[in-house]
Design an enzyme around this catalytic site. Structure first.
Site, short mmCIF file in Angstrom:
data_model
loop_
_atom_site.label_atom_id
_atom_site.label_comp_id
_atom_site.label_asym_id
_atom_site.label_seq_id
_atom_site.Cartn_x
_atom_site.Cartn_y
_atom_site.Cartn_z
N HIS A 249 -33.00 -27.62 53.25
CA HIS A 249 -33.13 -26.27 52.58
C HIS A 249 -33.41 -25.17 53.41
CE1 HIS A 249 -34.00 -23.62 49.17
NE2 HIS A 249 -34.93 -23.30 49.82
N ASN B 15 -34.64 -13.99 46.96
CA ASN B 15 -33.49 -15.11 46.86
C ASN B 15 -32.70 -14.80 47.99
OD1 ASN B 15 -34.32 -16.65 44.57
ND2 ASN B 15 -33.41 -14.81 43.33
N LYS C 253 -45.04 -19.52 40.28
CA LYS C 253 -43.89 -19.97 39.82
C LYS C 253 -43.70 -21.51 39.88
CE LYS C 253 -39.25 -18.99 41.17
NZ LYS C 253 -38.12 -17.98 41.69
N HIS D 233 -27.54 -22.22 49.27
CA HIS D 233 -27.48 -23.40 48.09
C HIS D 233 -25.99 -23.97 48.50
CE1 HIS D 233 -30.70 -21.82 45.42
NE2 HIS D 233 -31.24 -22.53 46.28
N GLU E 211 -40.31 -12.38 37.43
CA GLU E 211 -38.92 -12.18 38.02
C GLU E 211 -37.89 -11.57 37.25
OE1 GLU E 211 -38.08 -15.53 40.83
OE2 GLU E 211 -35.87 -15.15 40.29
N HIS F 299 -30.30 -17.33 49.88
CA HIS F 299 -30.40 -18.75 49.05
C HIS F 299 -29.13 -19.01 48.22
CE1 HIS F 299 -34.55 -18.66 49.86
NE2 HIS F 299 -34.91 -19.73 49.18
N LYS G 35 -45.55 -11.41 49.85
CA LYS G 35 -44.94 -12.13 48.50
C LYS G 35 -46.22 -11.45 47.44
CE LYS G 35 -43.50 -15.63 46.00
NZ LYS G 35 -43.38 -17.15 46.11
N ARG H 28 -51.71 -26.60 26.22
CA ARG H 28 -51.36 -25.06 26.19
C ARG H 28 -51.80 -24.20 27.39
NH1 ARG H 28 -52.29 -25.96 20.64
NH2 ARG H 28 -50.33 -26.40 19.75
N GLU I 265 -38.53 -19.06 55.88
CA GLU I 265 -39.18 -18.06 54.75
C GLU I 265 -39.88 -16.76 55.38
OE1 GLU I 265 -38.03 -18.22 51.86
OE2 GLU I 265 -37.31 -20.32 51.77
N ARG J 28 -38.64 -8.95 42.19
CA ARG J 28 -38.84 -10.35 42.78
C ARG J 28 -37.52 -11.02 43.24
NH1 ARG J 28 -43.53 -14.39 40.48
NH2 ARG J 28 -43.24 -16.31 42.02
P1 NAD Z 1 -42.79 -30.86 50.43
O1 NAD Z 1 -43.85 -30.58 49.28
O2 NAD Z 1 -41.72 -32.01 49.87
O3 NAD Z 1 -43.28 -31.18 51.79
C1 NAD Z 1 -42.57 -31.51 52.85
C2 NAD Z 1 -43.00 -32.56 53.48
O4 NAD Z 1 -44.20 -32.29 54.25
C3 NAD Z 1 -43.67 -34.00 52.58
O5 NAD Z 1 -43.07 -35.19 53.46
C4 NAD Z 1 -45.19 -33.83 52.74
O6 NAD Z 1 -45.51 -35.04 52.38
C5 NAD Z 1 -45.20 -33.39 53.88
N1 NAD Z 1 -46.45 -32.60 54.23
C6 NAD Z 1 -47.13 -31.69 53.57
N2 NAD Z 1 -48.36 -31.13 54.18
C7 NAD Z 1 -48.30 -31.66 55.31
C8 NAD Z 1 -49.24 -31.62 56.35
N3 NAD Z 1 -50.35 -30.75 56.65
N4 NAD Z 1 -48.96 -32.58 57.53
C9 NAD Z 1 -48.29 -33.38 57.22
N5 NAD Z 1 -47.08 -33.69 56.46
C10 NAD Z 1 -47.23 -32.74 55.44
O7 NAD Z 1 -41.97 -29.83 50.56
P2 NAD Z 1 -42.02 -28.23 50.89
O8 NAD Z 1 -41.22 -27.63 52.02
O9 NAD Z 1 -43.34 -27.95 51.00
O10 NAD Z 1 -41.73 -27.41 49.52
C11 NAD Z 1 -40.49 -27.38 49.07
C12 NAD Z 1 -40.32 -27.56 47.70
O11 NAD Z 1 -40.90 -25.97 47.26
C13 NAD Z 1 -39.27 -27.19 46.94
O12 NAD Z 1 -39.31 -28.40 45.85
C14 NAD Z 1 -38.95 -25.98 46.43
O13 NAD Z 1 -38.29 -25.93 44.91
C15 NAD Z 1 -40.25 -25.52 46.34
N6 NAD Z 1 -40.51 -23.86 46.20
C16 NAD Z 1 -41.07 -23.30 45.44
C17 NAD Z 1 -41.36 -22.10 45.39
C18 NAD Z 1 -41.87 -21.44 44.23
O14 NAD Z 1 -42.20 -19.93 44.17
N7 NAD Z 1 -42.50 -22.16 43.12
C19 NAD Z 1 -40.87 -21.39 46.35
C20 NAD Z 1 -40.02 -21.88 47.70
C21 NAD Z 1 -40.06 -23.46 47.24
#
Ligand code: NAD
Length: 362
Positions: free
Chosen positions: A259, A240, A141, A247, A232, A243, A222, A119, A183, A236
């Protein structure tokens, strides 16, 4: 630099080069020696887990690790259960904690596992991608994807702390950096013209000289938004921006357009729609266009207004015949507009026309 976030659980975000080497001393301020489980992916594991693990062991923590394949497909139910079962089999209790070491995929998956194991147990975000630093690691999130869609199961669960080591950015590819940059541009359009100016006045080759300032500003934006609307329910939603149409672009390209690039297109089309709809107070298309060219983003991938509208209308933001769209009015100023679906396609067409005129004028 330390930024304090005052949500239901208050926590600090520290942004510093080579912070990973200081993981143990930092975490010792928050926890007595306990079990911790580093959750990461293979790319990040190869580059960074060693430093974090050594520092934690020296500080007296019992370190466990789970390493996943890199990529979005890792954010799934099986991996969530793999984490939960590992923690249970190793006897993790509520005084132990998790560390999300990686990009947004690892942050979302780890955060969700922390939210539901017994939990709720503590976790630390150690984002290593630019996107995770400026966006996903802040605000609590968390989510996994279901076969039926992205981020369909999740929870709001704030971390105990967020530690960002900006030295990690040096190993990111250009396209991973771009995903973070868009972003940040989005955050600038939402709330901070001075962040826009940082990107505007520098060349992409100079990124290293201003990236830390830009991260601090983006995280500040943020923080302000999640403090006002942690779950949200209202403001918040402005995060988006770009987005909904983004999408559509992603889906239309069968996910061949990343993305980040899709959101960039969605953001620019939203700026075009703002002008066409008479909501814009200044010509954002004119201001954003040169920046897009400079940082390698595209606004128009050649999809028709009908195609873009169809994808967007299946979005979560649709309620009956109304779709809520975040619309930029001026740099640092956005609003949410409820648009009737009968008008939506025409607005996209008018916005795209402005962008296409701008492109052909170049
Ligand atoms: P990711 O975690 O897949 O990382 C992208 C790539 O970069 C991966 O291959 C990873 O291995 C590599 N990587 C990470 N750090 C590295 C580094 N320092 N050096 C070399 N390679 C590195 O993707 P992302 O773009 O970081 O995040 C996308 C995800 O985030 C999606 O799933 C999206 O839904 C989520 N997201 C969440 C929120 C939230 O508020 N929770 C907001 C935006 C996006």
């Amino acid at each position: 630099m330390i930024i304090n976030v005052n949500t239901s659980k208050a926590y600090e975000i520290e942004i510093k080069k080579h912070l990973l080497d200081e993981t143990g001393p930092r975490i010792s301020r928050l926890f007595r020696p306990a079990k911790c489980c580093i959750i990461t992916d293979e790319n990040v594991h190869r580059l960074y887990t060693g430093k974090v693990e050594n520092s934690l062991k020296t500080a007296g923590f019992e370190v466990h690790k789970i390493v996943f394949s890199p990529g979005e497909s890792t954010k799934n139910m099986n991996n969530l259960f793999r984490i939960l079962r590992y923690l249970a089999s190793e006897g993790f209790t509520s005084s132990d904690f998790l560390i999300a070491l990686g990009g947004g995929v690892i942050g979302d998956l780890t955060g969700f596992a922390a939210a539901i194991y017994m939990r709720g147990i503590s976790y630390i975000q150690m984002p290593t991608s630019l996107l995770a630093m400026v966006d996903s690691s802040v605000g609590g999130k968390t989510a996994i994807d279901l076969p039926e869609g992205k981020n369909l199961a999740g929870a709001f669960w704030q971390p105990e702390a967020v530690y960002m080591d900006t030295a990690c950015l040096e190993t990111l590819s250009k396209s991973q950096l771009q995903c973070g940059i868009i972003e940040m541009i989005k955050a600038a359009v939402i709330l901070d013209p001075s962040l826009f100016e940082l990107f505007n006045t520098h060349k992409p080759q100079e990124l290293g000289s201003f990236i830390e300032d830009a991260i601090i500003k983006s995280v500040g934006i943020k923080k302000r938004i999640v403090e006002t609307d942690e779950n949200e329910k209202g403001i918040r939603k402005v995060l988006n921006l770009g987005h909904t149409i983004g999408h559509s672009v992603e889906k239309l390209s069968s996910y061949n357009i990343s993305h980040g690039h899709a959101v960039a297109s969605g953001l620019m089309i939203a700026a075009g729609m703002a002008k066409a709809g008479g909501w814009a107070e200044e010509n954002l298309v004119e201001r954003l266009f040169p920046l897009y060219e400079k940082y390698g983003f595209k606004a128009d991938y050649g999809y028709s207004p009908a195609e873009l509208a169809k994808g967007a209308l299946s979005d979560k933001k649709r309620r009956g015949d109304i779709i809520s769209l975040v619309i930029p009015r001026a740099m640092g100023n956005v609003t949410v507009k409820d648009i009737h679906i009968s008008r939506f396609e025409d607005l996209i067409a008018a916005g795209l026309e402005l962008i296409r005129k701008r492109s052909s004028a170049e």
